[in-house]
Design an enzyme around this catalytic site. Structure first.
Site, PDB file in Angstrom:
ATOM      1  N   TYR A  73       9.769   6.570 -33.347  1.00  0.00           N
ATOM      2  CA  TYR A  73      10.488   7.117 -32.177  1.00  0.00           C
ATOM      3  C   TYR A  73      10.446   8.655 -32.134  1.00  0.00           C
ATOM      4  CZ  TYR A  73      12.581   2.386 -32.276  1.00  0.00           C
ATOM      5  OH  TYR A  73      12.791   1.037 -32.334  1.00  0.00           O
ATOM      6  N   LYS A 105      12.817   2.862 -39.830  1.00  0.00           N
ATOM      7  CA  LYS A 105      11.762   1.853 -40.034  1.00  0.00           C
ATOM      8  C   LYS A 105      10.429   2.512 -40.402  1.00  0.00           C
ATOM      9  CE  LYS A 105      13.779  -0.486 -35.997  1.00  0.00           C
ATOM     10  NZ  LYS A 105      14.074   0.530 -34.994  1.00  0.00           N
ATOM     11  N   HIS A 158       8.593  -2.141 -39.598  1.00  0.00           N
ATOM     12  CA  HIS A 158       8.701  -2.170 -38.134  1.00  0.00           C
ATOM     13  C   HIS A 158       7.902  -3.330 -37.502  1.00  0.00           C
ATOM     14  CE1 HIS A 158       9.605   0.825 -34.675  1.00  0.00           C
ATOM     15  NE2 HIS A 158       9.531  -0.385 -34.196  1.00  0.00           N
ATOM     16  N   ASP A 184      20.344   2.892 -34.564  1.00  0.00           N
ATOM     17  CA  ASP A 184      19.003   2.408 -34.911  1.00  0.00           C
ATOM     18  C   ASP A 184      17.944   3.419 -34.491  1.00  0.00           C
ATOM     19  OD1 ASP A 184      17.313  -0.172 -35.549  1.00  0.00           O
ATOM     20  OD2 ASP A 184      16.442   0.664 -33.721  1.00  0.00           O
TER      21      ASP A 184
HETATM   22  N1  LIG Z   1      11.854  -3.040 -33.629  1.00  0.00           N
HETATM   23  C1  LIG Z   1      11.164  -2.875 -32.528  1.00  0.00           C
HETATM   24  O1  LIG Z   1       9.951  -3.135 -32.467  1.00  0.00           O
HETATM   25  C2  LIG Z   1      11.861  -2.325 -31.336  1.00  0.00           C
HETATM   26  C3  LIG Z   1      11.202  -2.321 -30.083  1.00  0.00           C
HETATM   27  C4  LIG Z   1      11.904  -1.824 -28.998  1.00  0.00           C
HETATM   28  C5  LIG Z   1      13.201  -1.368 -29.157  1.00  0.00           C
HETATM   29  N2  LIG Z   1      13.815  -1.355 -30.396  1.00  0.00           N
HETATM   30  C6  LIG Z   1      15.207  -0.891 -30.613  1.00  0.00           C
HETATM   31  O2  LIG Z   1      16.080  -1.601 -29.727  1.00  0.00           O
HETATM   32  C7  LIG Z   1      16.743  -0.649 -28.893  1.00  0.00           C
HETATM   33  C8  LIG Z   1      17.022  -1.224 -27.521  1.00  0.00           C
HETATM   34  O3  LIG Z   1      15.838  -1.627 -26.871  1.00  0.00           O
HETATM   35  P1  LIG Z   1      15.213  -0.844 -25.618  1.00  0.00           P
HETATM   36  O4  LIG Z   1      15.613   0.569 -25.671  1.00  0.00           O
HETATM   37  O5  LIG Z   1      13.758  -1.168 -25.582  1.00  0.00           O
HETATM   38  O6  LIG Z   1      15.811  -1.599 -24.356  1.00  0.00           O
HETATM   39  P2  LIG Z   1      17.262  -2.007 -23.781  1.00  0.00           P
HETATM   40  O7  LIG Z   1      18.351  -1.504 -24.644  1.00  0.00           O
HETATM   41  O8  LIG Z   1      17.155  -3.457 -23.469  1.00  0.00           O
HETATM   42  O9  LIG Z   1      17.272  -1.263 -22.391  1.00  0.00           O
HETATM   43  C9  LIG Z   1      17.313   0.130 -22.276  1.00  0.00           C
HETATM   44  C10 LIG Z   1      17.093   0.468 -20.803  1.00  0.00           C
HETATM   45  O10 LIG Z   1      18.135  -0.119 -20.010  1.00  0.00           O
HETATM   46  C11 LIG Z   1      18.884   0.896 -19.347  1.00  0.00           C
HETATM   47  N3  LIG Z   1      20.294   0.500 -19.470  1.00  0.00           N
HETATM   48  C12 LIG Z   1      21.051   0.484 -20.593  1.00  0.00           C
HETATM   49  N4  LIG Z   1      22.293   0.018 -20.330  1.00  0.00           N
HETATM   50  C13 LIG Z   1      22.315  -0.276 -19.022  1.00  0.00           C
HETATM   51  C14 LIG Z   1      23.309  -0.778 -18.161  1.00  0.00           C
HETATM   52  N5  LIG Z   1      24.521  -1.104 -18.619  1.00  0.00           N
HETATM   53  N6  LIG Z   1      22.999  -0.950 -16.853  1.00  0.00           N
HETATM   54  C15 LIG Z   1      21.780  -0.637 -16.374  1.00  0.00           C
HETATM   55  N7  LIG Z   1      20.786  -0.153 -17.144  1.00  0.00           N
HETATM   56  C16 LIG Z   1      21.046   0.031 -18.463  1.00  0.00           C
HETATM   57  C17 LIG Z   1      18.571   2.191 -20.062  1.00  0.00           C
HETATM   58  O11 LIG Z   1      18.583   3.288 -19.165  1.00  0.00           O
HETATM   59  P3  LIG Z   1      19.447   4.641 -19.419  1.00  0.00           P
HETATM   60  O12 LIG Z   1      19.124   5.121 -20.807  1.00  0.00           O
HETATM   61  O13 LIG Z   1      18.931   5.550 -18.354  1.00  0.00           O
HETATM   62  O14 LIG Z   1      20.870   4.243 -19.234  1.00  0.00           O
HETATM   63  C18 LIG Z   1      17.143   1.950 -20.551  1.00  0.00           C
HETATM   64  O15 LIG Z   1      16.214   2.216 -19.526  1.00  0.00           O
HETATM   65  C19 LIG Z   1      15.770   0.528 -28.861  1.00  0.00           C
HETATM   66  O16 LIG Z   1      16.338   1.691 -28.324  1.00  0.00           O
HETATM   67  C20 LIG Z   1      15.358   0.591 -30.299  1.00  0.00           C
HETATM   68  O17 LIG Z   1      16.358   1.188 -31.098  1.00  0.00           O
HETATM   69  C21 LIG Z   1      13.139  -1.836 -31.475  1.00  0.00           C
END
Ligand SMILES: NC(=O)c1ccc[n+]([C@@H]2O[C@H](COP(=O)([O-])OP(=O)(O)OC[C@H]3O[C@@H](n4cnc5c(N)ncnc54)[C@H](OP(=O)(O)O)[C@@H]3O)[C@@H](O)[C@H]2O)c1
Length: 284
Positions: free
Chosen positions: A53, A82, A115, A48
């Protein structure tokens, strides 16, 4: 047994892997390239990204290099991007899509999402803006350069602005983490055959410290991250965890060898909000 490659059907006849990999905040070109390669190496087949980004090019390069190094076929990898909220409306959406395709240099995307919705809170003509954007999305889909189209951060009142149009959204990508199931939107989507994806499935790490989840992690012999991701999978929600760390990339993917009981699922459903971002699609 389900796995990272198990696909579920989308409402337009195509399919999507039930678990994905997120790339938000991986702006550094090398880190974006290397971490997508790590995810693919460890079995993820659903990536994704988004214009917002600023990593579409590096994500796409990683996918293309992985395919040529391993002989993996393009149809076995699911790629999403997106259109950002500054580019809503018919003409701007068409233009934004061309920019994405220029960046990514791929023959097609599997999924292209709006988005963020236009909302009454910051656009007097919000319903029409969503419909005009969706007209452009439909045209893009009909061109064959994306296999499916969907939305992100659309709550039920945003979905209502486009749901009667010719093509239904195949996916709604919304924030979901413990305490923040967004049940009304999830139920609406599931009733209408729209697949729900979870962004920030781990609450960007904030969801990981919770006594109930720690207890469940001990009970099932899994980590808290795995308990949370499994809870999303069992709600028929596609999680998109992001990590740049290989051991976490692997840890997050190991959620297919256990099942939460109905009681444990419900007890996670009932946790009060604590790890969510606080961003509302009705705020500018
Ligand atoms: N559509 C939208 O508006 C929208 C908004 C936000 C996000 N997204 C999408 O959703 C994806 C995921 O959301 P997100 O990146 O905001 O948050 P997330 O996946 O909930 O969390 C990512 C964070 O958690 C840490 N992490 C990951 N796995 C872990 C584990 N097993 N143990 C401890 N810490 C862990 C990562 O650190 P490290 O990288 O240092 O491991 C990073 O800081 C995004 O990357 C993006 O593709 C979409």
């Amino acid at each position: 047994m389900d796995s990272l490659t198990t696909r579920i059907k989308l409402n337009n006849g195509t399919s999507i892997p039930m678990f994905g990999y997120g790339t938000y905040k991986i702006k550094d070109s090398n880190e974006a390239y290397e971490s997508v390669k790590l995810a693919l190496k460890n079995g993820y087949r659903h990536i994704d990204t988004a214009a917002f980004y600023e990593n579409e090019k590096y994500v796409a390069n990683a996918i293309k290099d992985f395919m040529s190094e391993t002989g993996t076929k393009r149809e076995d990898i699911f790629v999403t991007s997106k259109v950002w909220k500054t580019e809503l409306g018919y003409e701007k959406t068409l233009k934004a899509f061309e920019k994405t395709m220029d960046e990514m240099q791929m023959d097609y995307l599997d999924l292209y999402l709006v988005h963020w919705p236009a909302s009454y809170a910051f656009d007097d003509d919000w319903k029409n803006t969503n419909r005009e954007t969706w007209k452009a999305m439909t045209e893009i889909c009909k061109s064959g350069r994306v296999k499916a189209i969907g939305v992100s951060n659309f709550l039920t009142h945003h979905l209502d602005t486009i749901i009667d149009m010719e093509v239904k959204p195949a996916v709604d990508q919304i924030e979901v983490n413990p305490g923040f199931l967004q049940k009304e939107t999830v139920d609406y989507c599931h009733e209408k055959g729209i697949v729900v994806e979870a962004w920030s499935p781990l609450g960007r790490g904030k969801s990981l410290a919770h006594p109930l989840l720690e207890e469940l992690a001990d009970k099932y012999g899994k980590t808290v991250a795995q308990i949370i991701l499994r809870w999303e999978v069992q709600h028929n929600i596609v999680p998109l965890p992001k990590s740049v760390n290989e051991s976490r990339i692997i840890e997050n993917s190991q959620v297919f060898d256990f099942e939460l009981s109905d009681d444990d699922l419900s007890s996670i459903d009932e946790i009060p909000p604590y790890g969510n971002s606080g961003h509302s699609p009705d705020q500018p």
